[in-house]
Design a protein around this motif. Structure first.
Motif, PDB file in Angstrom:
ATOM      1  N   VAL A 259       3.379   0.257  -1.110  1.00  0.00           N
ATOM      2  CA  VAL A 259       3.535  -0.773  -2.134  1.00  0.00           C
ATOM      3  C   VAL A 259       2.441  -0.564  -3.185  1.00  0.00           C
ATOM      4  O   VAL A 259       1.348  -0.092  -2.859  1.00  0.00           O
ATOM      5  CB  VAL A 259       3.454  -2.188  -1.520  1.00  0.00           C
ATOM      6  CG1 VAL A 259       2.053  -2.484  -0.984  1.00  0.00           C
ATOM      7  CG2 VAL A 259       3.865  -3.258  -2.521  1.00  0.00           C
ATOM      8  N   ARG A 273       9.870   2.131  -1.217  1.00  0.00           N
ATOM      9  CA  ARG A 273       8.876   1.344  -0.470  1.00  0.00           C
ATOM     10  C   ARG A 273       8.354   2.076   0.763  1.00  0.00           C
ATOM     11  O   ARG A 273       7.653   1.512   1.594  1.00  0.00           O
ATOM     12  CB  ARG A 273       9.459  -0.016  -0.058  1.00  0.00           C
ATOM     13  CG  ARG A 273       9.732  -0.993  -1.230  1.00  0.00           C
ATOM     14  CD  ARG A 273       8.613  -1.030  -2.246  1.00  0.00           C
ATOM     15  NE  ARG A 273       8.667  -2.175  -3.149  1.00  0.00           N
ATOM     16  CZ  ARG A 273       9.111  -2.145  -4.391  1.00  0.00           C
ATOM     17  NH1 ARG A 273       9.572  -1.002  -4.898  1.00  0.00           N
ATOM     18  NH2 ARG A 273       9.087  -3.226  -5.155  1.00  0.00           N
ATOM     19  N   THR A 274       8.703   3.351   0.895  1.00  0.00           N
ATOM     20  CA  THR A 274       8.097   4.211   1.922  1.00  0.00           C
ATOM     21  C   THR A 274       7.740   5.538   1.273  1.00  0.00           C
ATOM     22  O   THR A 274       8.380   5.956   0.290  1.00  0.00           O
ATOM     23  CB  THR A 274       9.044   4.484   3.121  1.00  0.00           C
ATOM     24  OG1 THR A 274      10.235   5.128   2.639  1.00  0.00           O
ATOM     25  CG2 THR A 274       9.406   3.193   3.838  1.00  0.00           C
TER      26      THR A 274
END
Length: 351
Positions: A259, A273-274
């Motif tokens: 993030v 988000r990864t």
């Protein structure tokens, strides 16, 4: 001309715009037509200057003008280039940058010089496949960057530029020998925590470079230095980089939560988000007209085979890059040396 998608839709496909066309006639004759402007094809000229270089010239530039004058031309260009109107852009600084770009690009009237660009050669040891990527650059919109690998380093070279950093300059440089271990997501939200981690690595890199310089000076002054095989240090450096890169991938999980820290601005909030792995890197910033350029610390974030990001620590800004999937024919470099020479030449042109 291949244009990036409208900002900030970095994953959208490239756009295509014809600039000139050649009609091959009988008896080895040909006619050239300029396609620039909105009044249809008109008379143009092409000259081959030297190997891998040619120039175009429009012979009827009045075909590029609009009845509403420069204001209408600007509004039309804005809709095509940015997909919006001036009324949609509330930020005064962004309006200024867009106007600068219009003035700069429109003055050429399709009288341009073209030089060949090679795609970067790839190796099985590369972190991801090198190539061309679309990247978000804040108020400058989307720009095209070429990612290439050079032993211990990866380089992002601008293929399109802006009023601050011209095409040909290295926008980002990634230190593959210094992977970064990001904290857990909650800690990562704290910008000061990320800043602390990056600045510690920056200091470590600075010390290592000083030690390397001292060793080099001692070796140069040593009688044994002359008997060492040439290129040994470079080979060792590549080996070390490959080892460090492999270790980083072995230690890191297949993916880890990611993030952006609070306060870091991103044109595109739809970033992954990864991520797979992160490395210390530097990004080039400068004032208008490429004044006072300096390399500043940042974080290279590898998301997947087709996307990566860069956090500009000093600017508190995030760039998201997405692979260009257009198939360019006959664009492979004949050799690694030819590609390196091309990179050097386009950087010299930019300066």
């Amino acid at each position: 001309m291949y244009l990036p998608p409208h900002d900030p839709h970095v994953d959208d496909p490239m756009r295509f715009k014809p600039l000139f066309r050649i009609h091959l006639m009988e008896r080895k004759c040909a006619t050239v037509e300029c396609m620039y402007g909105h009044k249809g094809p008109h008379n143009g000229h092409i000259q081959i200057v030297k190997k891998d270089e040619f120039s175009t010239k429009c012979n009827q530039t009045d075909h590029h003008r609009m009845s509403g004058g420069r204001q209408e031309e600007f509004r039309t260009w804005l809709r095509e280039e940015w997909g919006r109107t001036l009324e949609d852009i509330f930020h005064e600084h962004m309006q200024e940058l867009i106007l600068m770009k219009f003035i700069y690009t429109s003055q050429y009237d399709n009288c341009l010089t073209y030089r060949r660009i090679y795609l970067p050669p790839s190796s099985p040891d590369d972190l991801i496949k090198p190539g061309l990527f679309k990247g978000t650059y804040g108020s400058h919109g989307l720009e095209i960057v070429m990612l290439s690998f050079h032993g211990r380093k990866a380089k992002g070279t601008k293929i399109t530029g802006d009023p601050n950093i011209p095409a040909g300059q290295q926008t980002v440089e990634i230190d593959l020998a210094h992977p970064l271990q990001l904290p857990d997501v909650e800690s990562l939200r704290d910008f000061s925590e990320l800043s602390r981690i990056v600045l510690e690595v920056q200091e470590q890199v600075r010390r290592e470079e000083q030690e390397q310089e001292q060793r080099q000076e001692e070796e140069d002054g040593s009688p044994q230095a002359a008997s060492q095989p040439q290129g040994g240090e470079g080979a060792k450096g590549d080996e070390t980089a490959a080892g460090a890169e492999g270790m980083a991938q072995d230690k890191a999980p297949a993916s880890q939560p990611f993030v952006l820290p609070m306060g870091v601005i991103s044109r595109n909030e739809d970033y992954p988000r990864t991520c797979r792995v992160c490395f210390y890197g530097t990004g080039l910033i400068a004032g208008h007209g490429f004044t006072s350029p300096e390399r500043t610390p940042g974080v290279f974030v590898l998301f997947d085979n087709d996307r990566f990001g860069f956090i500009w620590l000093e600017l508190k800004s995030f760039s998201l890059y997405s692979r260009i999937k257009v198939s360019f024919q006959n664009a492979e470099a004949p050799s690694r040396e030819a590609f390196d020479e091309m990179l050097k030449n386009i950087q010299l042109l930019a300066t």
